[in-house]
Design a protein around this motif. Structure first.
Motif, PDB file in Angstrom:
ATOM      1  N   LEU A  35       0.818  -1.216   0.000  1.00  0.00           N
ATOM      2  CA  LEU A  35       0.000   0.000   0.000  1.00  0.00           C
ATOM      3  C   LEU A  35       0.851   1.267   0.000  1.00  0.00           C
ATOM      4  O   LEU A  35       0.455   2.289  -0.568  1.00  0.00           O
ATOM      5  CB  LEU A  35      -0.915   0.019   1.232  1.00  0.00           C
ATOM      6  N   THR A  36       2.015   1.209   0.653  1.00  0.00           N
ATOM      7  CA  THR A  36       2.853   2.401   0.802  1.00  0.00           C
ATOM      8  C   THR A  36       3.253   3.037  -0.523  1.00  0.00           C
ATOM      9  O   THR A  36       3.165   4.268  -0.671  1.00  0.00           O
ATOM     10  CB  THR A  36       4.108   2.069   1.644  1.00  0.00           C
ATOM     11  N   PRO A  37       3.689   2.261  -1.539  1.00  0.00           N
ATOM     12  CA  PRO A  37       4.027   2.908  -2.817  1.00  0.00           C
ATOM     13  C   PRO A  37       2.834   3.574  -3.497  1.00  0.00           C
ATOM     14  O   PRO A  37       3.009   4.482  -4.310  1.00  0.00           O
ATOM     15  CB  PRO A  37       4.555   1.735  -3.670  1.00  0.00           C
ATOM     16  N   LEU A  38       1.634   3.135  -3.157  1.00  0.00           N
ATOM     17  CA  LEU A  38       0.437   3.689  -3.798  1.00  0.00           C
ATOM     18  C   LEU A  38      -0.004   5.011  -3.168  1.00  0.00           C
ATOM     19  O   LEU A  38      -0.343   5.961  -3.890  1.00  0.00           O
ATOM     20  CB  LEU A  38      -0.719   2.681  -3.703  1.00  0.00           C
ATOM     21  N   VAL A  39      -0.014   5.083  -1.825  1.00  0.00           N
ATOM     22  CA  VAL A  39      -0.602   6.261  -1.159  1.00  0.00           C
ATOM     23  C   VAL A  39       0.292   6.856  -0.077  1.00  0.00           C
ATOM     24  O   VAL A  39      -0.090   7.843   0.559  1.00  0.00           O
ATOM     25  CB  VAL A  39      -1.983   5.905  -0.549  1.00  0.00           C
ATOM     26  N   GLY A  40       1.474   6.278   0.145  1.00  0.00           N
ATOM     27  CA  GLY A  40       2.345   6.749   1.224  1.00  0.00           C
ATOM     28  C   GLY A  40       2.070   5.984   2.514  1.00  0.00           C
ATOM     29  O   GLY A  40       0.947   5.537   2.763  1.00  0.00           O
ATOM     30  N   LEU A  41       3.099   5.842   3.335  1.00  0.00           N
ATOM     31  CA  LEU A  41       2.983   5.039   4.552  1.00  0.00           C
ATOM     32  C   LEU A  41       1.939   5.604   5.515  1.00  0.00           C
ATOM     33  O   LEU A  41       1.103   4.868   6.050  1.00  0.00           O
ATOM     34  CB  LEU A  41       4.347   4.954   5.247  1.00  0.00           C
ATOM     35  N   LYS A  42       1.968   6.908   5.752  1.00  0.00           N
ATOM     36  CA  LYS A  42       1.087   7.479   6.780  1.00  0.00           C
ATOM     37  C   LYS A  42      -0.386   7.421   6.375  1.00  0.00           C
ATOM     38  O   LYS A  42      -1.255   7.128   7.199  1.00  0.00           O
ATOM     39  CB  LYS A  42       1.539   8.902   7.111  1.00  0.00           C
ATOM     40  N   ASN A  43      -0.698   7.671   5.105  1.00  0.00           N
ATOM     41  CA  ASN A  43      -2.074   7.515   4.638  1.00  0.00           C
ATOM     42  C   ASN A  43      -2.529   6.065   4.749  1.00  0.00           C
ATOM     43  O   ASN A  43      -3.666   5.772   5.145  1.00  0.00           O
ATOM     44  CB  ASN A  43      -2.211   7.981   3.193  1.00  0.00           C
ATOM     45  N   ALA A  44      -1.638   5.144   4.375  1.00  0.00           N
ATOM     46  CA  ALA A  44      -1.979   3.722   4.427  1.00  0.00           C
ATOM     47  C   ALA A  44      -2.305   3.290   5.856  1.00  0.00           C
ATOM     48  O   ALA A  44      -3.250   2.532   6.093  1.00  0.00           O
ATOM     49  CB  ALA A  44      -0.826   2.884   3.870  1.00  0.00           C
ATOM     50  N   VAL A  45      -1.532   3.774   6.830  1.00  0.00           N
ATOM     51  CA  VAL A  45      -1.753   3.411   8.223  1.00  0.00           C
ATOM     52  C   VAL A  45      -3.105   3.924   8.710  1.00  0.00           C
ATOM     53  O   VAL A  45      -3.834   3.219   9.426  1.00  0.00           O
ATOM     54  CB  VAL A  45      -0.612   3.964   9.113  1.00  0.00           C
TER      55      VAL A  45
END
Length: 246
Positions: A35-45
Motif C-alpha cells: 500500500l505504501t508505494p500507492l498512497v504513502g505510509l502514513k495515509n496507508a496506516v
C-alpha cells in the motif's frame, strides 16, 4: 489520484484482510509494503486503522461469546502503555526510517514463523509460557507497533498463544483487542486531521472488497491446511520485508 490506484489499493486490502480473517492477525503487516508505494505510509496506516476497526467490529459482533475477558483486559492494559510511543514514531519520524523499522520487524516475524514451521522442536521451545518481564514485554512492544503501523499482532500473538488454546477464543479475543485499540487510534487520527478526504475515499472504495474478504476467509478457514498456509504467509512476509528496506 488515478482510479486504478484506488482499485489496486482495495484489492490488496481484500487479500490481506482475507488472511487476517483466517489467522486472526497479519493483515496490516502484509498490506503496508504494497500500500505504501500507492498512497504513502502514513495515509496507508490511517486507512488500515479505519478498515480494521470495521473488520474487528463485525467479527466479534457475531462471536463475542468466545472473547476471554480476563486475557483481553490484561493484554489491553499493556498495549495501551506502548501505544503512545508508536503514535509518536509515526507522527515525528520521516517515512524512510519508519519503513526500515517496519521492514526489519517483518523479517524478524517471518523468520521466527518459518523456524516454528520447519523446526517444530525449536518452535515448541519458543512457545513456552513467558515468565517475568518477558511475559509482558511482547504485548508492550505490540502496542508500539500497533500505534506506529497497525501491525502489533505478531508480538501480541507470542503471548496470546501461550494462554489461549482454543482457536475461536484466540481469534475473537484478538479481534476484540484490535477493535478497542483501533478505535483509540482512529479518534487520535480524527483529532490531528489525518482522516482526510482522500483517506475517507480510499476507505469507502475498500469496504465492498472487505465484504468479499469476510466471505473468502470463512470459506478458506474451513478448507485450508493450517501448516501450509502458515509457511506461505511467512514466506510472503519475509519477501515483503526486504522490499520495505529498498
Amino acid at each position: 489520484m488515478d482510479s486504478l490506484v484506488y482499485l489496486q489499493f482495495a484489492l490488496i486490502m481484500m487479500l490481506t484482510l482475507t488472511i487476517e480473517g483466517v489467522v486472526g492477525f497479519g493483515g496490516g503487516i502484509l498490506a503496508l509494503p504494497f500500500l505504501t508505494p500507492l498512497v504513502g505510509l502514513k495515509n496507508a496506516v490511517v486507512v488500515l486503522a479505519l478498515v480494521s476497526l470495521v473488520n474487528a467490529g463485525y467479527r466479534i459482533s457475531h462471536h463475542r461469546s468466545f472473547i476471554i475477558t480476563k486475557e483481553y483486559k490484561r493484554m489491553l492494559m499493556l498495549l495501551l502503555l506502548g501505544l503512545p510511543f508508536g503514535m509518536l514514531m509515526l507522527a515525528f519520524l520521516p517515512e524512510r526510517p519508519l519503513k526500515i523499522c517496519l521492514g526489519l520487524f517483518m523479517i524478524y516475524v517471518a523468520i521466527k514463523g518459518l523456524v516454528e514451521c520447519y523446526f517444530p522442536y525449536l518452535g515448541a521451545q519458543s512457545k513456552q509460557k513467558p515468565t517475568g518481564w518477558r511475559k509482558w514485554i511482547f504485548v508492550f512492544l505490540g502496542g508500539i507497533m500497533q500505534g506506529a503501523f497497525i501491525c502489533g499482532g505478531p508480538f501480541v500473538v507470542i503471548y496470546a498463544k501461550t494462554v489461549i488454546k482454543d482457536k475461536d477464543q484466540f481469534r475473537m479475543t484478538l479481534f476484540a483487542i484490535w477493535l478497542t485499540i483501533n478505535s483509540i487510534i482512529t479518534l487520535k487520527n480524527i483529532a490531528v486531521g489525518a482522516v482526510t478526504e482522500q483517506v475517507l475515499l480510499l476507505t469507502a472504495v475498500t469496504l465492498p472488497f472487505w465484504v468479499l474478504s469476510v466471505v473468502f476467509s470463512q470459506a478458506i478457514s474451513q478448507r485450508i491446511n493450517g501448516q501450509i498456509f502458515a509457511k506461505a504467509l511467512n514466506g510472503v512476509i519475509l519477501i515483503a520485508g526486504f522490499f520495505m528496506l529498498r
